[in-house]
Enzyme design. Structure first.
Site, PDB file in Angstrom:
ATOM      1  N   SER A 100       0.653  -2.573   2.926  1.00 39.44           N
ATOM      2  CA  SER A 100       0.035  -1.903   4.070  1.00 39.44           C
ATOM      3  C   SER A 100      -0.536  -2.910   5.068  1.00 39.44           C
ATOM      4  CB  SER A 100      -1.054  -0.932   3.606  1.00 39.44           C
ATOM      5  OG  SER A 100      -1.115   0.195   4.443  1.00 39.44           O
ATOM      6  N   SER A 145      -2.263   4.927   6.968  1.00 37.78           N
ATOM      7  CA  SER A 145      -1.114   4.025   6.826  1.00 37.78           C
ATOM      8  C   SER A 145       0.155   4.688   6.297  1.00 37.78           C
ATOM      9  CB  SER A 145      -1.480   2.849   5.923  1.00 37.78           C
ATOM     10  OG  SER A 145      -2.315   1.946   6.614  1.00 37.78           O
ATOM     11  N   LYS A 172       3.127   4.066   8.373  1.00 39.08           N
ATOM     12  CA  LYS A 172       4.030   2.926   8.240  1.00 39.08           C
ATOM     13  C   LYS A 172       5.392   3.299   7.659  1.00 39.08           C
ATOM     14  CE  LYS A 172       0.431  -0.656   7.817  1.00 39.08           C
ATOM     15  NZ  LYS A 172      -0.812   0.128   7.822  1.00 39.08           N
TER      16      LYS A 172
END
Length: 335
Positions: free
Chosen positions: A167, A110, A113
Site C-alpha cells: 500500500s 487504499s 489502489k
C-alpha cells in the site's frame, strides 16, 4: 447512496517542512498534552508515608467514520461483525451469500489502489520503464509516511508491486502521474473503468486512496475484485507476502499489509487493504472456502485486527453451512 461528512484527525506520520513542524504535528502535540492528567498517590515506603504524583494518559475519544456518521453502526448481524459494511459473493455466479449495508457508498481508502493497478495493467504501459518519485508524490493531505524518498527511481512493475502489496502511497501517486496526460487523465481513466464495470456508486479523485472523496459501495468493490482477478499480475502482486525491489539500484524489502495471505488457513487469490480515519479499516479479497471461490468485502471495521477477524468469522460461517443453505438473508439499513 453517497455518505459525506466532516473529517477530523489526519492519518499517517507527520511531515516536516522548511525545518518546522507541520500543523498536523502541532495538533498532535497539543492533543497529547491535553490527554495527560496528574494523579496523587499515597504509598508506604519502609514504614513511612510517601506522596507521589504520577502522570496518567487519558485515551482520546475515537474519531467517527463516515459510516458511523451515517448511522451504519446501528445495523446488527448474526455474526456480530465489527465492520459496518460486509458483502460476500459466490465468484462463479455472483450469488449474494451475505450482505450488510452493501449499497452504501463510503470512503474506501487504499482499496482504491486496486483500480489503479487495473488501469495500469490494461493500459499496456511498459512495466520496465523507470519512474521517479517527485515532490508531487508527497502526501500533504494525511501526511502519511513513505519509505520512498523524493528522487527514488523504480520500474513501473516495482511501483505497482509495492502499491498493491505494501500500500505504498508514493508509488501509487507516481503510477498515476506517469500515465499519458498525467494524474487528471489517470483519474478519469479510473472513473471510466468504474462506469464500464457498472460501479454506479463509485467515484475516484486520486490514485492512492488518501482522499475521503474516493468512495464506493461494497457491491461495486465486488465488481472490481471480479475484474481485477482476471489479471494475473494483480493477483500475484497483491498476494505476495514480501518482496525485494530495487530503488536507485539498491535492494529494499517490502511486506504485505494483510497477514492473512501468509496464513496456511487461507487460500487467497487477490486482496487489498485500506485505512484512513474517515473509512475505518477496509478489506477486499478473493478466497477459496470449502472449494468455493468467494469475493469478500469488509468496510469500516473498528480496530487493527477487526477486518481480519471478520473475515475469519465469515469463513467459519460459510464452512458450517451446508451447500443448500449457503444463500443467506440480507442485513441492510434500507438506506
Amino acid at each position: 447512496m453517497l455518505v459525506s461528512g466532516v473529517a477530523h484527525a489526519a492519518h499517517g506520520g507527520a511531515a516536516k517542512k522548511h525545518g518546522k513542524k507541520s500543523k498536523a504535528q502541532s495538533s498532535k502535540v497539543v492533543a497529547a498534552a491535553s490527554a495527560e492528567r496528574t494523579v496523587k498517590r499515597v504509598m508506604m515506603v519502609n514504614g513511612k508515608r510517601k506522596v507521589v504524583y504520577q502522570r496518567m494518559m487519558v485515551a482520546a475519544p475515537a474519531v467517527p467514520t463516515m459510516g458511523d456518521l451515517a448511522g451504519l453502526s446501528q445495523t446488527h448481524d448474526p455474526l456480530d461483525l465489527k465492520s459496518n459494511v460486509a458483502l460476500v459473493l459466490d465468484q462463479s455466479n455472483a450469488e449474494v451469500l451475505f450482505e450488510k449495508n452493501s449499497d452504501v457508498a463510503l470512503p474506501i481508502a487504499s482499496i482504491t489502489k486496486m483500480m489503479t493497478g487495473l488501469v495500469v495493467v490494461e493500459a499496456g504501459q511498459d512495466m520496465d520503464e523507470v519512474l521517479t518519485v517527485t515532490d508531487e508524490d508527497v502526501d500533504r493531505e494525511k501526511f502519511s509516511s513513505s519509505r520512498l524518498k523524493v528522487g527514488s527511481k523504480l520500474t513501473r512493475a516495482n511501483m505497482l508491486h509495492i502499491a498493491l502489496m505494501s500500500s505504498e502511497n508514493r508509488a501509487a501517486s507516481a503510477l498515476g502521474r506517469h500515465y499519458p496526460g498525467g494524474k487528471p487523465a489517470f483519474v478519469e481513466a479510473m472513473n471510466a473503468k468504474a462506469r464500464e464495470l457498472g460501479m454506479t456508486d463509485t467515484h475516484y479523485v486520486d490514485s492512492s486512496g488518501l482522499s475521503k472523496m474516493n468512495v464506493a459501495s461494497a457491491r461495486d468493490l465486488a465488481k472490481l475484485a471480479m475484474a481485477a482477478y482476471q489479471q494475473p499480475l494483480l493477483r500475484q502482486y497483491s498476494t505476495d507476502v514480501k518482496a525485494i525491489v530495487e530503488a536507485n539500484g539498491k535492494p529494499m524489502q517490502f511486506g504485505t499489509t494483510n497477514h492473512l495471505v501468509a496464513s496456511p488457513d487461507w487460500s487467497i487469490g487477490l486482496q487489498k487493504t485500506g485505512f484512513i480515519n474517515e473509512a475505518g479499516r477496509c478489506l477486499m479479497m478473493q478466497a477459496v472456502i470449502e472449494g468455493r471461490a468467494v469475493i469478500m468485502v469488509f468496510l469500516d471495521s473498528k480496530g487493527k485486527q477487526a477486518r481480519a477477524a471478520d473475515a475469519g468469522r465469515m469463513r467459519k460461517w460459510l464452512e458450517a453451512l451446508k451447500p443448500a443453505a449457503l444463500s443467506s438473508p440480507s442485513y441492510s439499513t434500507g438506506m
